[in-house]
Design an enzyme around this catalytic site. Sequence first.
Site, PDB file in Angstrom:
ATOM      1  N   ARG A  56       0.898  -0.902  -0.109  1.00  0.00           N
ATOM      2  CA  ARG A  56      -0.124  -0.079  -0.108  1.00  0.00           C
ATOM      3  C   ARG A  56       0.968   1.263   0.373  1.00  0.00           C
ATOM      4  NH1 ARG A  56      -3.122   3.285   3.785  1.00  0.00           N
ATOM      5  NH2 ARG A  56      -2.176   1.348   5.927  1.00  0.00           N
ATOM      6  N   TRP A  57       2.251   1.246   0.581  1.00  0.00           N
ATOM      7  CA  TRP A  57       3.104   2.756   1.116  1.00  0.00           C
ATOM      8  C   TRP A  57       4.026   2.332  -0.487  1.00  0.00           C
ATOM      9  CZ3 TRP A  57       1.514   5.406   5.104  1.00  0.00           C
ATOM     10  CH2 TRP A  57       0.983   4.626   6.377  1.00  0.00           C
ATOM     11  N   GLY A  60       6.167   4.989  -6.446  1.00  0.00           N
ATOM     12  CA  GLY A  60       6.633   5.230  -7.616  1.00  0.00           C
ATOM     13  C   GLY A  60       5.851   4.077  -8.556  1.00  0.00           C
ATOM     14  N   GLU A 127      12.715   5.825 -12.697  1.00  0.00           N
ATOM     15  CA  GLU A 127      13.750   5.890 -11.822  1.00  0.00           C
ATOM     16  C   GLU A 127      14.903   5.560 -11.678  1.00  0.00           C
ATOM     17  OE1 GLU A 127      11.638   3.968  -8.165  1.00  0.00           O
ATOM     18  OE2 GLU A 127       9.173   5.035  -9.009  1.00  0.00           O
ATOM     19  N   ASP A 226       9.620 -10.424  10.143  1.00  0.00           N
ATOM     20  CA  ASP A 226       8.234 -12.273  11.418  1.00  0.00           C
ATOM     21  C   ASP A 226       8.730 -13.247  10.234  1.00  0.00           C
ATOM     22  OD1 ASP A 226       7.065 -10.896  12.868  1.00  0.00           O
ATOM     23  OD2 ASP A 226       5.631  -9.970  12.123  1.00  0.00           O
ATOM     24  N   HIS A 247      16.700   4.489   1.650  1.00  0.00           N
ATOM     25  CA  HIS A 247      16.367   5.206   0.328  1.00  0.00           C
ATOM     26  C   HIS A 247      16.856   6.539   0.317  1.00  0.00           C
ATOM     27  CE1 HIS A 247      13.756   7.054  -2.606  1.00  0.00           C
ATOM     28  NE2 HIS A 247      13.017   6.132  -2.681  1.00  0.00           N
ATOM     29  N   ARG A 296      20.313   4.087  -6.623  1.00  0.00           N
ATOM     30  CA  ARG A 296      19.744   4.453  -5.410  1.00  0.00           C
ATOM     31  C   ARG A 296      21.151   3.827  -4.265  1.00  0.00           C
ATOM     32  NH1 ARG A 296      14.003   1.681  -4.211  1.00  0.00           N
ATOM     33  NH2 ARG A 296      13.555   3.218  -5.413  1.00  0.00           N
ATOM     34  N   HIS A 357      14.940   0.798   4.126  1.00  0.00           N
ATOM     35  CA  HIS A 357      13.400   0.979   2.680  1.00  0.00           C
ATOM     36  C   HIS A 357      12.741  -0.530   2.321  1.00  0.00           C
ATOM     37  CE1 HIS A 357      10.644   2.538   0.146  1.00  0.00           C
ATOM     38  NE2 HIS A 357      11.953   2.037  -1.095  1.00  0.00           N
ATOM     39  N   ARG A 392      19.021  -3.961  -4.497  1.00  0.00           N
ATOM     40  CA  ARG A 392      17.546  -3.897  -6.075  1.00  0.00           C
ATOM     41  C   ARG A 392      17.483  -2.635  -6.842  1.00  0.00           C
ATOM     42  NH1 ARG A 392      12.193  -1.842  -5.109  1.00  0.00           N
ATOM     43  NH2 ARG A 392      13.339  -1.162  -3.203  1.00  0.00           N
ATOM     44  N   LEU A 398       7.658  -4.388  -6.727  1.00  0.00           N
ATOM     45  CA  LEU A 398       5.883  -5.141  -7.130  1.00  0.00           C
ATOM     46  C   LEU A 398       6.023  -6.568  -8.088  1.00  0.00           C
ATOM     47  CD1 LEU A 398       4.223  -1.472  -6.834  1.00  0.00           C
ATOM     48  CD2 LEU A 398       4.291  -3.573  -5.155  1.00  0.00           C
TER      49      LEU A 398
HETATM   50  C1  SIN Z   1      10.243   5.222  -4.848  1.00  0.00           C
HETATM   51  O1  SIN Z   1       8.933   5.428  -5.215  1.00  0.00           O
HETATM   52  O2  SIN Z   1      11.028   5.982  -4.957  1.00  0.00           O
HETATM   53  C2  SIN Z   1      10.158   3.698  -4.670  1.00  0.00           C
HETATM   54  C3  SIN Z   1      10.105   2.794  -5.196  1.00  0.00           C
HETATM   55  C4  SIN Z   1      10.864   1.434  -4.637  1.00  0.00           C
HETATM   56  O3  SIN Z   1      11.091   1.170  -4.048  1.00  0.00           O
HETATM   57  O4  SIN Z   1      10.576   0.980  -5.590  1.00  0.00           O
END
Ligand code: SIN
Length: 566
Positions: A56-57, A60, A127, A226, A247, A296, A357, A392, A398
């Site tokens: 949900r959070w 990007g 990104e 967990d 992040h 990143r 992150h 990653r 996702l």
């Molecule tokens: C973001 O929107 O910067 C996070 C995207 C991600 O962690 O893959």
Amino acid sequence: MTGIRLAAPAPGWSIDADVVIVGSGVAGLTCALRCTAAGLRTVVVTKARLDDGSTRWAQGGIAAALGDGDTPEQHLDDTLVAGAGLCDETAVRTLVTEGPDAVRRLIATGAHFDTDPDSGAIQLTREGGHHRRRIAHAGGDATGAEISRALVDAVRAQAVEFIENALVLDLLRDAQGHTAGVTLHVMGEGQHDGVGAVNAPAVVLATGGMGQVFAATTNPAVSTGDGVALALRAGAEVSDLEFVQFHPTVLFLGAGAEGQQPLVSEAVRGEGAHLVDADGVRFMLGQHELAELAPRDIVAKAIMRRMQEQGAAHMYLDGRHFGADMWENRFPTILAACRSHGIDPVTEPIPVAPAAHYASGGIRTDLHGRTTVPGLYACGEVACTGVHGANRLASNSLLEGLVFAERIAADLVEAAGRTPGVPTEPATVLPLIAPDARHGIQQTMSQGAGVLRSAQSLGDAADALEAVHLGARHDAAGSGKSAEPGVESWETTNLLCVSRVLVAAAQEREETRGCHWREDHADRDDAQWQRHLVVRLTDDHRLVVCRTDTAAFEPVQETLPKEQHQ
Ligand code: SIN
């Protein structure tokens, strides 16, 4: 019976299923939908509400080669570069070739992505680490919320059975060591209350991340590691845990801010926002060909270095040139979060700093999500499929959840019909850690195993964690008492377990690679370290750290046994 379990009351109720799926993010719910559609009796167990996981959070979006001229091969190249030499190329190839169709099936399930008003084509953004516009998004910067909504709606429409507010405790196995279900504790009133069991010959762990081991993280409160802790107690192997992604641009709320912090998506940089220092200077120019859109780990390190040089607690992300319309339409979630903290990105640069992150490592799996314990699967952030390597690539997570959930469901359907064995709980009971140790563990991890690590900082962290661990063991051995069983002590015990493994692996890896940054070993060392660290917990409570040369799912060569008493 092998394995270790948390101290907990005996199960007071049980239900039967063909498969139990733990977690309700993109991985868990996708797997549940496919299994249910194939006629498997599927039970989803989730720690809070169905829509309360990490998915949900996600802001990007979801990366896939969907755009004109883009190809899975280009997506593969970007993923391998970000992974800094440790990706399993076969796993990445699986991800990028099966990804586009998996996204189309997600759309068919009901997820609405942002489209171009004229052509109707899916809008794609960029990104860090992506050489192309490849990230599909929804609601501007609310991609995870839209995916979660669509999957939860589909789960309800298909009448998939689920149990909410349930913390899964341990794996049950039969006399042959095959998975036979899980024990769990359900909070609140309902049909199933207190400690119970779901008996099933297959268990899929899709429990998300472990960001809460650090003091400040983008992860929600439920992300306490967990799944990894459960898998370790059941004897499964975990890999690459030292690779925690920080992040680069998390809204800075003060040096002592703790818990879940608001993310400022990399997509903001993808649309042209600049990182600037306290003097307003763009410091990413000249550091990497992609400047602010470098992978990143490179951006996070550059921010930390500049912060150190300037004695600053944060840097700034400047998107004032977007104007109010763009902020309101493209980034409504981030705009609202910033404004709720008194910062207006339309008129001022956003203060940002790195925060924990994403766990690039996790429970070691093959290409069908199988772990080293028969019948136990792992999917999503909790798993280490080999896709992410040492770092990653943005928005691959996702996609990984989607693609590998479908592969697990296919494997489960093929294996269906196995008669479940008699479930047994492990005999060895782990003393619990008192909830009041939680804050100290998080502080220790942020100070000792954060963005920048050294032998000294990691050694201090290891000592502090060991003291908490030994304290609990001595209490249990001396007075026969450990902390009372309960959600907070179970979670704290899980946090300590994954923290100890993470620190042990980070101590071992004497190089800088991907998101593992050692100030005392500043370079990447391919001769020594183009390999993975695999950790398991033995039945007599020892953590065994081994090196393996290959990401492929083969028995670990125990070239470097290192043992610590658990
Ligand atoms: C973001 O929107 O910067 C996070 C995207 C991600 O962690 O893959």
